[in-house]
Design an enzyme around this catalytic site. Structure first.
Site, PDB file in Angstrom:
ATOM      1  N   GLY A 147       4.884   7.275  10.637  1.00  0.00           N
ATOM      2  CA  GLY A 147       4.735   5.909  10.173  1.00  0.00           C
ATOM      3  C   GLY A 147       6.048   5.156  10.336  1.00  0.00           C
ATOM      4  CB  CYS A 148       6.821   1.590  10.890  1.00  0.00           C
ATOM      5  SG  CYS A 148       5.771   0.826   9.630  1.00  0.00           S
ATOM      6  CE1 TYR A 149       8.878  -1.027   5.365  1.00  0.00           C
ATOM      7  CE2 TYR A 149       6.492  -0.746   5.299  1.00  0.00           C
ATOM      8  CZ  TYR A 149       7.605  -1.571   5.230  1.00  0.00           C
ATOM      9  OH  TYR A 149       7.459  -2.917   5.021  1.00  0.00           O
TER      10      TYR A 149
END
Length: 313
Positions: free
Chosen positions: A113-115
């Site tokens: 995931g990005c975060y």
């Protein structure tokens, strides 16, 4: 190499598709619009492909994996569905040689995931080095451009008659149950999920993720410079992850860390700043690059023996 993108209507799928337009080593398999949700037709494309990218909601991604009966088809999943599954490789090769080797050898790779990419780039080295204990009370602050929230949010932000509240950064995930928390905990080897405070902001792309450390409660006494040196050693030789000198020297021209400077790249930069009592660490990158489609294509390159930065320069 035959490639099928299952779910190219979202931002990640569209970005992967755009990047593939520059490549002459790929034959893209596709379905007509009216058949893109037909399970039989999707199964046909998946099993004809050498590589299938899943850019789908979790339930649809799980279904897509069940449709794969060809033992030679390799799947790269950009959803949340398989990121904490030990049978899948976690697609962040810079974290450790073991991550890279598993990507090379696996037929199932979960794109981070990005975060989670931004946090694990910080949390994993801190725990592995022994500087931060596994039960440290981690607090994460993060900001993202609105593209990370999907097509509906993009339409809201780009509507000329939009809600004036969108002019301001907006804190969300107020229940502390954000979908990236399980992989943050697992991949960084934490005993507890962190407190996570993400903001969506009025710019399209780019992300920064920040963790603060109180040196007095760390596993061992370290200076901020020693933390910086540890990160430099951990990511030495990494193609896409670069650690700035202490206080951002060599990268920052002012004492500000903007979140949008790496837009449309697959780069990630890590900054260590603050002082010996309160040590701050920030990662910044493109939420649609190293935080999504760029990471997926980086994994493809590693899996197929291409240069890691092929079509990602």
């Amino acid at each position: 190499m035959k490639v099928f993108i299952d779910g190219k209507e979202g931002t990640t799928g569209l970005k992967i598709f755009e990047r593939f337009e520059k490549r002459d080593d790929i034959e893209l398999l596709s379905l007509p619009e009216e058949k893109r949700k037909d399970s039989n037709e999707r199964a046909k494309m998946i099993n004809e492909s050498d590589i299938t990218f899943l850019c789908l909601p979790d339930a649809a991604a799980i279904e897509a994996v069940s449709l794969c009966t060809n033992p030679n088809t390799r799947i790269i999943d950009a959803s949340t569905a398989h990121r904490t599954n030990d049978e899948w490789a976690y697609g962040f090769p810079e974290l450790d040689k073991s991550f890279r080797n598993k990507i090379i050898n696996s037929k199932r790779v979960a794109v981070p995931g990005c975060y989670a990419s931004g946090f694990n780039a910080i949390g994993y080295p801190l725990v592995k080095s022994g500087i931060m204990q596994k039960d440290y009370p981690v607090v994460i602050h993060a900001v993202s451009g609105y593209s990370g929230a999907g097509k509906k949010a993009i339409a809201q932000y780009e509507d000329k008659n939009r809600n004036p509240e969108l002019d301001s950064p907006r804190l969300y995930a107020l229940t502390q149950t954000h979908k990236h928390l399980p992989e943050m905990k697992k991949i960084s080897n934490l005993e507890y999920e962190p407190i996570f405070n993400p903001y969506i902001c009025d710019y399209i792309q780019g992300m920064s993720v920040t963790v603060g450390l109180h040196s007095r409660i760390l596993n061992k006494k370290v200076t901020a410079k020693e933390v910086c040196d540890m990160f430099k050693q951990h990511y030495e030789g990494a193609r896409f992850v670069k650690v700035a000198d202490f206080m951002g020297d060599g990268i920052l021209t002012e004492q500000f860390i903007a979140a949008n400077t790496l837009k449309d790249t697959n780069e990630m930069q890590i900054f260590i700043y603050g002082n010996d009592d309160r040590i701050m660490i920030t990662s910044r990158f493109d939420n649609l690059g190293k935080g999504a489609s760029g990471a997926a294509i980086q994994c493809l390159n590693i899996m197929t023996g291409k240069p890691e930065d092929y079509c990602l320069r």
